[in-house]
Design an enzyme around this catalytic site. Structure first.
Site, short mmCIF file in Angstrom:
data_model
loop_
_atom_site.label_atom_id
_atom_site.label_comp_id
_atom_site.label_asym_id
_atom_site.label_seq_id
_atom_site.Cartn_x
_atom_site.Cartn_y
_atom_site.Cartn_z
N SER A 10 -95.83 -40.67 -55.17
CA SER A 10 -95.49 -39.40 -55.83
C SER A 10 -95.66 -39.58 -57.33
O SER A 10 -94.94 -40.38 -57.95
CB SER A 10 -94.05 -39.02 -55.53
OG SER A 10 -93.64 -38.04 -56.47
N HIS A 35 -99.48 -37.91 -53.84
CA HIS A 35 -98.46 -36.91 -53.52
C HIS A 35 -98.07 -36.18 -54.81
O HIS A 35 -97.65 -36.80 -55.79
CB HIS A 35 -97.24 -37.60 -52.90
CG HIS A 35 -96.18 -36.66 -52.42
ND1 HIS A 35 -96.24 -36.01 -51.20
CD2 HIS A 35 -95.01 -36.26 -52.99
CE1 HIS A 35 -95.15 -35.25 -51.04
NE2 HIS A 35 -94.40 -35.38 -52.12
N ASP A 37 -95.65 -33.35 -56.44
CA ASP A 37 -94.41 -32.58 -56.26
C ASP A 37 -94.41 -31.39 -57.20
O ASP A 37 -94.28 -31.55 -58.41
CB ASP A 37 -93.20 -33.48 -56.54
CG ASP A 37 -92.97 -34.47 -55.41
OD1 ASP A 37 -92.89 -34.01 -54.25
OD2 ASP A 37 -92.91 -35.68 -55.67
N MET A 39 -92.57 -28.11 -58.46
CA MET A 39 -91.22 -27.53 -58.50
C MET A 39 -91.17 -26.38 -59.49
O MET A 39 -91.80 -26.45 -60.54
CB MET A 39 -90.21 -28.60 -58.92
CG MET A 39 -90.27 -29.86 -58.08
SD MET A 39 -88.94 -31.00 -58.50
CE MET A 39 -89.42 -32.45 -57.56
N HIS A 68 -96.94 -30.99 -52.25
CA HIS A 68 -95.63 -30.63 -51.71
C HIS A 68 -95.07 -29.50 -52.57
O HIS A 68 -94.64 -29.73 -53.70
CB HIS A 68 -94.75 -31.89 -51.75
CG HIS A 68 -93.33 -31.68 -51.35
ND1 HIS A 68 -92.37 -32.65 -51.50
CD2 HIS A 68 -92.69 -30.60 -50.80
CE1 HIS A 68 -91.20 -32.18 -51.07
NE2 HIS A 68 -91.37 -30.94 -50.65
N MET A 70 -92.43 -27.06 -53.70
CA MET A 70 -91.00 -26.73 -53.72
C MET A 70 -90.86 -25.50 -54.60
O MET A 70 -90.26 -25.55 -55.69
CB MET A 70 -90.20 -27.93 -54.26
CG MET A 70 -90.09 -29.06 -53.25
SD MET A 70 -89.68 -30.66 -54.00
CE MET A 70 -91.31 -31.21 -54.48
N MET A 139 -87.63 -34.68 -45.50
CA MET A 139 -86.99 -35.05 -46.76
C MET A 139 -85.81 -35.97 -46.47
O MET A 139 -84.89 -35.58 -45.76
CB MET A 139 -86.48 -33.81 -47.50
CG MET A 139 -87.55 -32.86 -48.04
SD MET A 139 -88.77 -33.61 -49.12
CE MET A 139 -87.75 -34.29 -50.42
N GLY A 144 -85.95 -32.09 -55.42
CA GLY A 144 -85.72 -31.71 -56.80
C GLY A 144 -85.90 -32.85 -57.80
O GLY A 144 -86.32 -32.62 -58.92
N PHE A 145 -85.61 -34.06 -57.35
CA PHE A 145 -85.66 -35.18 -58.29
C PHE A 145 -86.11 -36.46 -57.60
O PHE A 145 -85.84 -36.65 -56.41
CB PHE A 145 -84.27 -35.44 -58.90
CG PHE A 145 -83.73 -34.22 -59.61
CD1 PHE A 145 -84.12 -33.92 -60.91
CD2 PHE A 145 -82.86 -33.35 -58.95
CE1 PHE A 145 -83.65 -32.77 -61.54
CE2 PHE A 145 -82.38 -32.21 -59.58
CZ PHE A 145 -82.78 -31.92 -60.88
N GLY A 146 -86.76 -37.33 -58.38
CA GLY A 146 -87.09 -38.66 -57.88
C GLY A 146 -85.89 -39.58 -58.08
O GLY A 146 -84.88 -39.19 -58.68
N GLY A 147 -85.99 -40.77 -57.54
CA GLY A 147 -84.99 -41.80 -57.80
C GLY A 147 -83.65 -41.62 -57.12
O GLY A 147 -82.67 -42.24 -57.52
N ASP A 177 -90.15 -38.55 -47.16
CA ASP A 177 -90.19 -38.41 -48.62
C ASP A 177 -88.78 -38.50 -49.21
O ASP A 177 -87.91 -37.67 -48.88
CB ASP A 177 -90.80 -37.03 -48.95
CG ASP A 177 -91.00 -36.79 -50.44
OD1 ASP A 177 -90.75 -37.70 -51.24
OD2 ASP A 177 -91.44 -35.67 -50.77
N GLY A 179 -86.43 -41.69 -51.62
CA GLY A 179 -85.68 -42.94 -51.48
C GLY A 179 -86.38 -43.98 -50.61
O GLY A 179 -85.73 -44.87 -50.07
#
Ligand code: DX5
Ligand code: ZN
Length: 219
Positions: A10, A35, A37, A39, A68, A70, A139, A144-147, A177, A179
């Protein structure tokens, strides 16, 4: 023998000031897909990139772009993302009232159609449109967020989807997708995933680490 797990880094976790180089670097490091993302600050509480950025990045890679969405609504933007070079386009059922129509539209545009399930979303509705789905994205964090940390309960959903897909006899990519790390990746694969998205786990350590980071996810 099971097919090799697809790894889709991503770019949300990449250096946005050098996106073209980052995309070239992950392809050189063995990534299978890019990938992306997308948003909108409305469907999810964050804003990222749009079709113009996908278009600018497309010449930097030969591997497929896994987009992806969102965003809500998604339908008015499908054509723009396809024209920008999206090969796979995935949407959340909650983003619009007519998921089946959206999936058909994605295919009409010549892309592969994906459905994304939030941690709280059920798999049941998918069985009535399994013929119209090329990919299911589970998911394992809230979008909404990485990490963020991996939500283990989603592994049971992956197992249930594996059964549904096998029973359908269709070739549907089962992607996870959020973690995904060298610790959680083997659990996803054991549950039946065939593709893994990873942001932080690929981009940590900088470009000289990308190949090792990607290899570590394949297990
Ligand atoms: C979350 C995104 C993910 C995210 C993954 O909304 O869909 O693709 O960037 O990031 P990591 O791998 O860091 O959890
Ligand atoms: Zn994603």
């Amino acid at each position: 023998m099971a097919a090799r797990t697809l790894i889709a880094p991503s770019i949300l976790a990449s250096d946005f000031s050098r996106l073209g180089e980052e995309v070239r670097a992950i392809e050189a490091a063995g990534a299978d897909w890019v990938h992306v993302d997308v948003m909108d600050g409305h469907f999810v509480p964050n804003i990222t990139i749009g079709p113009d950025v996908v278009k600018a990045l497309r010449p930097h890679a030969t591997i497929p772009f896994d987009v992806h969405l969102m965003i809500s609504p998604a339908d008015p933007y499908l054509e723009a993302f396809r024209e920008a070079g999206a090969d796979w386009i995935s949407v959340h059922p909650e983003a619009g009232p007519h998921l089946h129509r959206t999936l058909r539209r994605i295919r009409e545009l010549g892309a592969k159609a994906g459905v994304v399930l939030n941690p709280g979303s059920d798999i049941q509705a998918l069985q009535w449109m399994i013929e119209d789905i090329d990919l299911v994205l589970v998911m394992s964090v809230n979008p909404g967020f990485g990490g963020q940390s991996f939500i283990s309960s989603q592994l049971r959903k992956v197992e249930a989807l594996r059964k549904m897909i096998d029973a359908s006899g269709r070739e549907i990519v089962l992607e996870v997708d959020g973690g995904v790390t060298p610790d959680t990746a083997p659990r996803c694969i054991a549950a039946g995933a065939t593709a893994l998205v990873a942001g932080s786990a690929v981009f940590r350590g900088g470009p000289e680490r990308y190949a090792a980071n990607i290899a570590a996810l394949r297990g």
